[in-house]
Design an enzyme around this catalytic site. Sequence first.
Site, mmCIF file in Angstrom:
data_model
loop_
_atom_site.group_PDB
_atom_site.id
_atom_site.type_symbol
_atom_site.label_atom_id
_atom_site.label_comp_id
_atom_site.label_asym_id
_atom_site.label_seq_id
_atom_site.Cartn_x
_atom_site.Cartn_y
_atom_site.Cartn_z
ATOM 1 N N GLU A 1 0.877 -1.167 0.000
ATOM 2 C CA GLU A 1 0.000 0.000 0.000
ATOM 3 C C GLU A 1 0.913 1.215 0.000
ATOM 4 O O GLU A 1 1.635 1.447 0.966
ATOM 5 C CB GLU A 1 -0.856 0.022 1.273
ATOM 6 C CG GLU A 1 -2.295 -0.313 1.097
ATOM 7 C CD GLU A 1 -3.030 -0.194 2.424
ATOM 8 O OE1 GLU A 1 -2.799 0.776 3.165
ATOM 9 O OE2 GLU A 1 -3.828 -1.095 2.718
ATOM 10 N N ASP B 1 -5.099 9.962 9.891
ATOM 11 C CA ASP B 1 -3.824 9.353 10.255
ATOM 12 C C ASP B 1 -3.363 9.826 11.624
ATOM 13 O O ASP B 1 -3.559 10.983 12.002
ATOM 14 C CB ASP B 1 -2.752 9.688 9.216
ATOM 15 C CG ASP B 1 -2.996 8.977 7.899
ATOM 16 O OD1 ASP B 1 -3.276 7.765 7.952
ATOM 17 O OD2 ASP B 1 -2.923 9.614 6.844
#
Length: 267
Positions: free
Chosen positions: A49, A60
């Site tokens: 990824e 995040d």
Amino acid sequence: MTAVGEALRRCRAEGRAALVGYLPACFPDVERGIANLQALLDGGVDILEIGLPYSDPVLDGPVIARAADVALRAGSTTAAVLRTLEAVAASGAAAVIMTYWNPVEQYGVDRFAAAVAAAGGSGLVTPDLLPDEAEAWLAASDAHGLDRIFLVAPSSTDERIALTVRFCRGFVYAASVMGVTGVRERASVQAPELVARVRRYTSLPVGVGLGVGTAEQAAEVAQYADAVIVGSAFVRCVFDAGDDAPAALRKLAADLAAGVRRMPATG
């Protein structure tokens, strides 16, 4: 079938979960970022990824947000991310790009999809895009033969899960905990139930991410998921190891790869 689909099928034939490794592109710069991704493959990661660094990474945690900032300061651009994808895909890697939706819209959805396909990518993971708001992406991914990996979470209703998986292709990304990304001391107790809920509505592989950072956690998640997704642990490894990052990443990836291959205890 995309390269990611082939990798998942191969892992299933081997009777194990796939190991998915995340790192931002261009972290800490373009060339070292490519070397770090290659190190994950060398250590036993099945699917990459590749994160597209973004200036407002709201989903995040601090480790990945800091890495995105480093990458942007080093000159990360969409073109550099696509070059990174092309470099690792040329080695035979199965790879997807993980990206917030705004950079894709700014680049042009069909143009971006065409570029990902041309670079050898299998598709996109789109954490902040809902499938019922993704008409342009659905069309572009169909046009260019790309996987569409949407996210579900423990808070998702059954109706939302059913809708989301109907539009997924490749695999379903199950975010096993609420909140932002980051390594947890233990894998989420909500994850097995979430995977079971997803499987009521689809036969697609289910990958579990958010919180996995050790071989023990990888082994635990591999008992009920089709793919174990590791991100923050690899990013932290790069920060901690500095110039020795490729060797450290290979070792961590090898430990996690051994974890997903560990047979559950019996008796």
